[in-house]
Design an enzyme around this catalytic site. Structure first.
Site, short mmCIF file in Angstrom:
data_model
loop_
_atom_site.label_atom_id
_atom_site.label_comp_id
_atom_site.label_asym_id
_atom_site.label_seq_id
_atom_site.Cartn_x
_atom_site.Cartn_y
_atom_site.Cartn_z
N LYS A 168 0.84 -1.20 0.00
CA LYS A 168 0.00 0.00 0.00
C LYS A 168 0.88 1.26 0.00
O LYS A 168 0.67 2.17 -0.79
CB LYS A 168 -0.88 -0.03 1.26
N ARG B 202 -3.07 3.08 8.57
CA ARG B 202 -3.44 1.93 7.73
C ARG B 202 -2.39 0.84 7.75
O ARG B 202 -1.20 1.12 7.63
CB ARG B 202 -3.62 2.38 6.27
N GLY C 244 -8.28 -6.97 3.84
CA GLY C 244 -9.21 -7.01 4.97
C GLY C 244 -8.72 -7.80 6.17
O GLY C 244 -9.43 -7.91 7.16
N MET D 43 -6.03 -7.26 8.11
CA MET D 43 -5.48 -6.47 9.21
C MET D 43 -6.31 -5.20 9.40
O MET D 43 -7.35 -5.06 8.80
CB MET D 43 -4.02 -6.16 8.93
N ARG E 2 -3.35 -1.71 -6.46
CA ARG E 2 -2.61 -2.97 -6.37
C ARG E 2 -3.06 -3.85 -7.53
O ARG E 2 -4.10 -3.62 -8.13
CB ARG E 2 -2.90 -3.68 -5.04
N HIS F 39 -6.52 -46.17 -2.22
CA HIS F 39 -6.98 -46.67 -3.50
C HIS F 39 -7.95 -45.68 -4.16
O HIS F 39 -7.80 -45.31 -5.32
CB HIS F 39 -7.66 -48.02 -3.28
N SER G 53 13.08 -43.43 -14.44
CA SER G 53 11.97 -42.55 -14.10
C SER G 53 11.92 -42.48 -12.58
O SER G 53 11.79 -43.51 -11.91
CB SER G 53 10.66 -43.11 -14.67
N CYS H 253 7.84 -39.55 -12.47
CA CYS H 253 6.45 -39.96 -12.63
C CYS H 253 5.68 -39.95 -11.32
O CYS H 253 4.57 -40.43 -11.25
CB CYS H 253 6.37 -41.32 -13.29
N TYR I 151 11.94 -35.02 -18.63
CA TYR I 151 10.49 -34.82 -18.67
C TYR I 151 9.86 -35.09 -17.32
O TYR I 151 10.45 -35.73 -16.45
CB TYR I 151 9.83 -35.71 -19.74
P1 ADP Z 1 -7.74 -2.38 3.73
O1 ADP Z 1 -6.33 -2.84 3.58
O2 ADP Z 1 -8.55 -3.23 4.60
O3 ADP Z 1 -8.37 -2.08 2.40
P2 ADP Z 1 -7.27 0.46 3.99
O4 ADP Z 1 -6.09 0.91 4.74
O5 ADP Z 1 -7.16 0.49 2.52
O6 ADP Z 1 -7.67 -0.98 4.51
O7 ADP Z 1 -8.46 1.37 4.50
C1 ADP Z 1 -9.79 1.02 4.66
C2 ADP Z 1 -10.68 2.04 3.95
O8 ADP Z 1 -10.43 3.36 4.40
C3 ADP Z 1 -10.48 2.05 2.46
O9 ADP Z 1 -11.71 2.17 1.82
C4 ADP Z 1 -9.65 3.27 2.25
O10 ADP Z 1 -9.86 3.79 0.96
C5 ADP Z 1 -10.14 4.19 3.32
N1 ADP Z 1 -9.09 5.15 3.72
C6 ADP Z 1 -7.87 4.84 4.18
N2 ADP Z 1 -7.13 5.95 4.38
C7 ADP Z 1 -7.90 6.99 4.05
C8 ADP Z 1 -7.70 8.43 4.02
N3 ADP Z 1 -6.53 8.95 4.37
N4 ADP Z 1 -8.71 9.18 3.63
C9 ADP Z 1 -9.89 8.62 3.26
N5 ADP Z 1 -10.15 7.30 3.26
C10 ADP Z 1 -9.17 6.49 3.64
MG MG Z 2 -7.74 -1.02 1.08
#
Ligand code: ADP
Ligand code: MG
Ligand code: MG
Length: 879
Positions: free
Chosen positions: A24, A94, A103, A105, A338, A453, A770, A838, A858
């Site tokens: 990220k 984040r 989702g 963490m 990503r 089997h 083999s 094999c 092979y």
């Molecule tokens: P995840 O890895 O679970 O997607 P994110 O870190 O991307 O978590 O954040 C969760 C949500 O919060 C996402 O929809 C992201 O776009 C939003 N978000 C994160 N940082 C900001 C920010 N600085 N301003 C506005 N929205 C944010």
């Molecule tokens: Mg995200």
């Protein structure tokens, strides 16, 4: 000594710094470089989280000071202050792992909002409601993530308030409602934590960063890592970014989009957005988001810019992107980009399109596809479903099956042949169950492992199988199947997923195999690149034909015992085993010979022009007889039944005696393979005759037979020398009878450690090797697969004693070392020795990479894995 640097301003990063900044952080930094609008911020590196974890949760020296310095710089750049009552800075904290773990963490939004700053925020936005809405969101996220307050505590309070105010949606709540909700949320937090949230915003920031470090260690993240093979020691980066607000009224929005359709791969608009909402709302499903196309009408400028940014990001990364964005008062910001997760079908289409668009070379496109994912396309799979499995067993043979429960092979055979969809459910399967297996949609067994089997037969047929589902029990008298505490009757429908080992009561929807033009094109590119040959393991004509259709360049292993096990042959085979003298045995073999010949003809015909390696009989003879227990019970039954004919009783007892005689303590290490053949040369002689006659017969019909004879379980060179003499004498005899000759190479399996060590001696008598890596793993590592899987091996895998199941992915250092030794010594004696594999590893991408490194010629795998092996071989060559 210079102190380690832990903090990076956004402008200091780029896409190449993923290991340090997380996916990220590196992505946002790179977007900044590309001129894509992103909120400002800084990243705490993965090293900080790794060091903190190593330190039992204590932050390393200097980390907090660096954080405060980075915060000060951010405050200077934005002209705002964390906690400043006039111009407050709000940030998100984040998580950001190196490998995306969607989702898994935690993230905290709106940090910096408090009683001191909420009014200023409302004033600036000209919208106090928005400020109070942000405040209550912060209290909830902070409470949950940092303090571990259960989510429902806040949800319940929110629901109660909405009910009380008659509000259908969150957005129907007024400013005063939200102001009140904030007070309620504070009480909720206080009740659970026993103290107030920190009043100092810097302290809140420190705790939030620390909570994200900890979220790396949460159980669901651990499970996700294990399932996806992500190492546990990478740690997570933490991105602190200025908040942008999608919830500032009807000119603001938040959304997610893909640059292509991740389900089909089509180059089209794909995404969703919500007006007046913040990040999490889109995924949370509280409000139903709108299709992205509708954004054009409501936020035209931001929409046009978003399309442009999608193009920029796709051409920079040269791959489909998954993007998070927010529009604050008509201004677009990107929050994340990503590589988009995609179905196997989409992966192929995107790869093909990107090559056609000139974005990627074929080689690059091959490198982008996960070979294991292709497996999804080769078998029927389960569609989307929200069902919980009734039970689980071993994922013994991939693909999904739906059918009525049938508890015996005869019924399965009858009903299956009548075109009904049945699933054969057995305690375990025996050779007698073949006919039922053949026509069933899938097989479920209570006992047995991955080489049971049922599993071996099902994989060979490409039939879904769940084996060793120890939670099921079968009542043959009542004709019922119990799964946990659910009881099903014969005829009730169940669904199996042999790719996951899951079993469901009832019928789930299936998605058919999808070998389409994209698949053919991409695997075709792989063929141009790969060095390793790919053959198939097949034991009959139809499987051989299927293998050829999937692109096999021959058969690397044709097991002859499966032919012995077919229902109509078992009587003759048993007659041979039970023969009282040589003459009786010779008669029985005469009976079997034409059957074997017919099988070989079908295979050689299907593989005309391509090599077919036929392995002489391998398993110990008792495998063709009923079990000792069953036969003992049968004798007892006959003894107790009035009017039993004395001859029947005599036969039953003789059979029992023979079974006792043949039963071994360790059949896997007993009288089998070449040992059995040297003890009973008439068996291989019969097989060799059948091979020669089949080859002549198909040649007469215009096919081009290329047969090779393979001797199993050789440990001593002398065994192969003698066996080869038997084979050659028999062949000469057949050639004389036919008045013509054939070129038939003779080789051996290398599946015992001793054979690998003395491979140079063995090579004197072999035209090819083999590597039978299944047995080589059992004997080399010294573990019995059926006893290990589902027992200590699962424990070893869970607790990381071993990185992978050595029966699925070759144990590189140990068994891989034996293969290397065998290959080197074999070639030292005979430079032109052909080397193949094999075992099941022949279809496993990670193992194929090892075989490529060892320079083998092979791999051979089940027909259904041939396309994956072709693909993986290409990736291995490219590496
Ligand atoms: P995840 O890895 O679970 O997607 P994110 O870190 O991307 O978590 O954040 C969760 C949500 O919060 C996402 O929809 C992201 O776009 C939003 N978000 C994160 N940082 C900001 C920010 N600085 N301003 C506005 N929205 C944010
Ligand atoms: Mg995200
Ligand atoms: Mg073997």
């Amino acid at each position: 000594m210079t102190q380690q640097r832990y903090l990076y301003d956004l402008a200091d990063g780029d896409a190449s710094m993923k290991a340090l900044l997380g996916g990220k952080g590196a992505g946002v930094a790179q977007m900044l470089r590309l001129g894509v609008p992103v909120p400002d911020g800084f990243t705490v590196s993965t090293a900080a989280s790794v060091d903190t974890t190593a330190n039992d949760g204590e932050w390393p020296a200097g980390l907090w000071e660096e954080t405060l310095a980075a915060l000060t710089r951010l405050e200077e750049r934005t002209g705002r202050g964390l906690g400043d009552p006039e111009r407050p800075l709000l940030v998100s904290v984040r998580s950001g792992a190196v490998v995306s773990m969607p989702g898994m963490m935690d993230t905290i939004l709106n940090l910096g909002i408090s009683d001191a700053t909420v009014e200023a925020l409302g004033r600036e936005a000209g919208d106090p409601r928005f400020a109070w809405d942000s405040y209550r969101r912060f209290l909830q996220m902070y409470g949950e993530v940092v303090e571990g307050v259960p989510a429902h505590a806040y949800e319940d309070a929110l629901t109660a308030m909405k009910r009380d105010r008659g509000a259908a949606q969150d957005t129907d709540l007024s400013t005063d409602d939200l102001r009140e909700l904030v007070e309620v949320f504070k009480i909720v937090s206080r009740t659970h934590i026993g103290s107030d949230l920190p009043a100092d915003p810097q302290e809140a920031l420190r705790r939030a960063i620390d909570a994200v470090f900890r979220s790396w260690l949460n159980p669901r993240a651990g499970v996700y890592r294990r399932a996806n093979g992500i190492p546990d020691d990478l740690g997570t980066a933490v991105n602190v970014m200025q908040m942008v607000f999608g919830n500032r009224g009807e000119t603001s929005a938040t959304g997610v989009c893909f640059t292509r359709n991740p389900a089909t791969g089509a180059k089209e608009l794909y995404g969703e957005f919500l007006l007046n909402a913040q990040g999490e709302d889109v995924v949370a499903g509280i409000r139903t988001p709108r299709p992205l196309a509708e954004m054009e009408a409501v936020l035209p400028q931001a929409y046009a810019q978003l399309l442009e940014v999608m193009g920029t990001l796709e051409s920079y990364y040269r791959d489909m992107q998954d993007i998070e964005f927010t529009v604050e008062d008509t201004v677009l910001y990107l929050l994340q980009t990503r590589a988009g997760k995609r179905t196997a079908a989409a992966a192929l289409k995107v790869a093909r399109d990107l090559v056609e668009e000139g974005v990627l070379t074929r080689e690059e496109a091959i490198g982008r596809i996960e070979p294991a994912q292709l497996d999804q396309l080769l078998h029927p799979a389960l569609g989307d479903h929200g069902q919980t499995p009734a039970t689980r067993g071993l994922a013994a043979s991939p693909g999904a099956a739906v059918g009525e429960v049938v508890l015996d092979s005869d019924t399965a055979e009858r009903r299956g042949k009548a075109g009904e969809a049945v699933v054969l459910v057995r305690w375990e399967t025996t050779p007698d169950d073949i006919a039922g297996t053949l026509v069933a949609q899938g097989v479920l067994t209570a006992h047995g492992g991955m080489t049971s089997h049922a599993a071996v037969v099902a994989r060979g047929m490409g039939k879904p199988c769940v084996a060793g589902a120890s939670d099921i029990s079968i009542d043959t008298d009542a004709k019922t199947l119990r799964i946990g505490d659910v009881t099903l009757a014969e005829g009730d429908v169940i669904t199996l997923d042999g790719s996951t080992g899951e079993v469901f009561a009832g019928a789930l929807e299936l998605v058919p195999p999808q070998i389409n033009a994209d698949f053919a094109a991409v695997v075709g590119w792989a063929d141009e690149v790969r060095r390793l040959g790919v053959r198939a393991n097949a034991d009959n004509g139809p499987d051989a034909a299927k293998a050829r259709e999937f692109g096999a360049e021959g058969i690397g292993l044709c097991r002859t015992e499966h032919m012995f096990m077919e229902q109509d042959r078992l009587p003759a085979v048993r007659k041979m085993i039970l023969a009282g003298d040589d003459a009786e045995r010779a008669t029985a073999l005469e009976e079997i010979l034409p059957m074997q010949q017919a099988d070989f003809e079908a295979i050689l015909e299907a593989m005309s022009g391509l090599p077919v390696t036929i392995r002489l009989l391998d398993p110990p003879l008792h495998e063709f007889l009923p079990s000792l227990v069953d036969q003992a019970l049968e004798v007892q039954r006959l003894e107790l039944t009035e009017g039993t004919h004395p001859t029947d009783l005599r036969h039953a007892r003789a059979l029992l005696a023979q079974i006792k005689k043949l039963t071994e303590q360790n059949p896997m290490l007993g009288t089998r393979g070449v040992r059995l053949a040297l003890l009973h040369p008439e068996i291989p002689q019969m097989q060799v005759r059948a091979i020669a006659r089949a080859a002549f017969a198909v040649a007469d019909r215009g096919s081009d037979p290329r047969v090779e004879i393979m001797v199993p379980l050789v440990a001593y060179a002398e065994e192969l020398r003698r066996m080869r003499a038997i084979i050659e004498t028999t062949l000469e005899d057949e050639f004389d009878r036919a008045g013509r000759r054939l070129e038939i190479p003779v080789g051996t399996m290398i599946e015992l450690p001793r054979a690998a060590v003395v491979a140079d001696q063995i090579a004197e008598h072999a035209d090819f090797f083999s590597f039978g890596t299944n047995d080589l793993t059992q004997t080399g590592v010294g573990i019995s697969r059926d006893d290990a899987e589902g027992a200590f091996l699962s424990h070893y895998l869970d607790s990381d004693v071993v990185p992978d199941n050595p029966f699925s992915t070759i144990d590189v250092d140990g068994v891989g070392g034996l293969v290397e030794l065998g290959a080197e010594r074999g070639r030292s004696a005979r430079p032109d020795l052909k080397l193949g594999v094999c075992g099941e590893h022949g279809g496993d991408p990670a193992s194929i990479a090892v075989f490529e490194r060892l320079g083998l010629d092979y791999v051979s795998c089940s027909p259904y894995r041939v396309p994956i092996a072709r693909f993986a071989a290409a990736q291995a060559t490219l590496e």
